[in-house]
Design an enzyme around this catalytic site. Sequence first.
Site, PDB file in Angstrom:
ATOM      1  N   VAL A 123      -0.433  -5.924   4.897  1.00  0.00           N
ATOM      2  CA  VAL A 123      -1.111  -5.191   5.726  1.00  0.00           C
ATOM      3  C   VAL A 123      -2.139  -4.324   4.642  1.00  0.00           C
ATOM      4  O   VAL A 123      -1.528  -3.973   3.704  1.00  0.00           O
ATOM      5  CB  VAL A 123      -0.227  -4.410   6.656  1.00  0.00           C
ATOM      6  CG1 VAL A 123      -1.125  -3.405   7.357  1.00  0.00           C
ATOM      7  CG2 VAL A 123       0.327  -5.313   7.906  1.00  0.00           C
ATOM      8  N   CYS A 124      -3.287  -4.133   5.316  1.00  0.00           N
ATOM      9  CA  CYS A 124      -4.333  -3.344   4.823  1.00  0.00           C
ATOM     10  C   CYS A 124      -4.464  -3.615   3.277  1.00  0.00           C
ATOM     11  O   CYS A 124      -4.559  -4.892   3.036  1.00  0.00           O
ATOM     12  CB  CYS A 124      -3.716  -1.902   4.662  1.00  0.00           C
ATOM     13  SG  CYS A 124      -4.864  -0.652   4.583  1.00  0.00           S
ATOM     14  N   THR A 125      -4.602  -2.950   2.307  1.00  0.00           N
ATOM     15  CA  THR A 125      -5.084  -3.224   0.883  1.00  0.00           C
ATOM     16  C   THR A 125      -3.514  -3.777   0.247  1.00  0.00           C
ATOM     17  O   THR A 125      -3.756  -4.145  -0.930  1.00  0.00           O
ATOM     18  CB  THR A 125      -5.309  -1.955   0.157  1.00  0.00           C
ATOM     19  OG1 THR A 125      -4.283  -1.072   0.369  1.00  0.00           O
ATOM     20  CG2 THR A 125      -6.535  -1.446   0.451  1.00  0.00           C
TER      21      THR A 125
END
Lengths: 263, 263
Positions: free
Chosen positions: A143-145
Amino acid sequence: MTLDRRALLGGMTGAALLAPYFALEKAMAQTAGSHTNHPPAAGSPMLLYPGFTALDLVGPHYFFACLFGAKVHLVTTQSDLAPVASDLGLAISPTVTLDNTPADLDVLFFPGGTQGTMDVMRSDRTMAWVKDHASRAKHITSVCTGSMILGKAGLLKGKRATSHWATFPVLEDFGAIPTNQRVVKDGNILTGAGVSAGLDFAIALTEQLRGRDYAEALVLQAEYAPEPPIVAGSMAAASAPVGNMMGQMFAPVADQFRALAKS
Amino acid sequence: MTLDRRALLGGMTGAALLAPYFALEKAMAQTAGSHTNHPPAAGSPMLLYPGFTALDLVGPHYFFACLFGAKVHLVTTQSDLAPVASDLGLAISPTVTLDNTPADLDVLFFPGGTQGTMDVMRSDRTMAWVKDHASRAKHITSVCTGSMILGKAGLLKGKRATSHWATFPVLEDFGAIPTNQRVVKDGNILTGAGVSAGLDFAIALTEQLRGRDYAEALVLQAEYAPEPPIVAGSMAAASAPVGNMMGQMFAPVADQFRALAKS
């Protein structure tokens, strides 16, 4: 549907809170056509590292931990089992160190962050762990970076993937195909967009692993019927002043991740 | 908008991750008409108790911890600062005990849970703390069954409030006016619906405390543009078999909370 659900719940204590999921699983198994013909789940490691974004991890953890038979491992990059502090100072206790992670694994998960995520990408020891476990995982997820970690491990070459909007263009530097969707599946790699996308990501994964009814039950339990009081969760939706300011603010972060794709 | 933002970020380390918020605050202060004429924030206690639902707390924590100047206190009901285990086994480190919570407070927050929440409601010591702190808080808030704690403290009499769908009707037993909205404001009391509603709740509170631009920036940072892969987050949206099963499963929980309204 005439299970011993009430009996289970009648004796429910704090420690027995998972009883509903056992009952749910039993009920699902009795429902014709449901997708419960799965083997017992192996362990699912979620990586905890100093500076991780807690919400990236805790959203998915809610769903992972509710999967009957799932063993969620919170794996620390630190040398001992001391709580690991997030970027905003929320410290979560790990359950196992890198060296002691069980070999058998199902879902491998990486939350995002900024400087902390870059530190993971710079650590030969942690990246060796990532590559080793990715080679054996049934599902490789972020998820995300967190997708920057997958990129650094060489797992995204030629693969469609997503990331936080700030690092979305950087995916290309890792040889990935940036794909502007909330959740992106390419083979056994499932990536979610920024922070709050962890909920949508986890629901998609739950449906994939346990079928529609099971996922639907967890969505209802989490009361996931979002009504954002402010619609500004993407650059397209944000007002120009806020979008410009945030874009400028995060540009150096993207540059730093990009530099790590070259090193 | 020609701030020392790049200088701040250029020297950014894991420990200096909050730099963007300082820059954001400065930028906001320079924007004509923005709502930044607020006093420095006092501490905002969030209650951690064994069996709390981690996602109820971590969603709001993301936003609370991003408010410039805010001091978030994670207050444990346990006697020491040992990590507090959630209902799904995620342990979060507290920062302070009940007895040592700073007297000056801004936002008072309660996450939900099931048996753990009931244990809080049965504890004279914890409930005395709740009443004392509620009498001095600028904002009294909850997500999910956290509203049961507010009800038990007598704070919801004649007030509009919400809760997790399973305990929504129980609000009436505490003299509240159950109000079927994602986030409900009545005076200085702000309640959110179940679990994932913590995000919508926190955005509403951020806008109230810091204005539209600030809240919009955090919504964009959290990339909160939800796209639920399954639309089943309310009884109205869920399929009949799943809704019925979950309704039956949670009925005893509602009964147990209801009994606590009488005791």
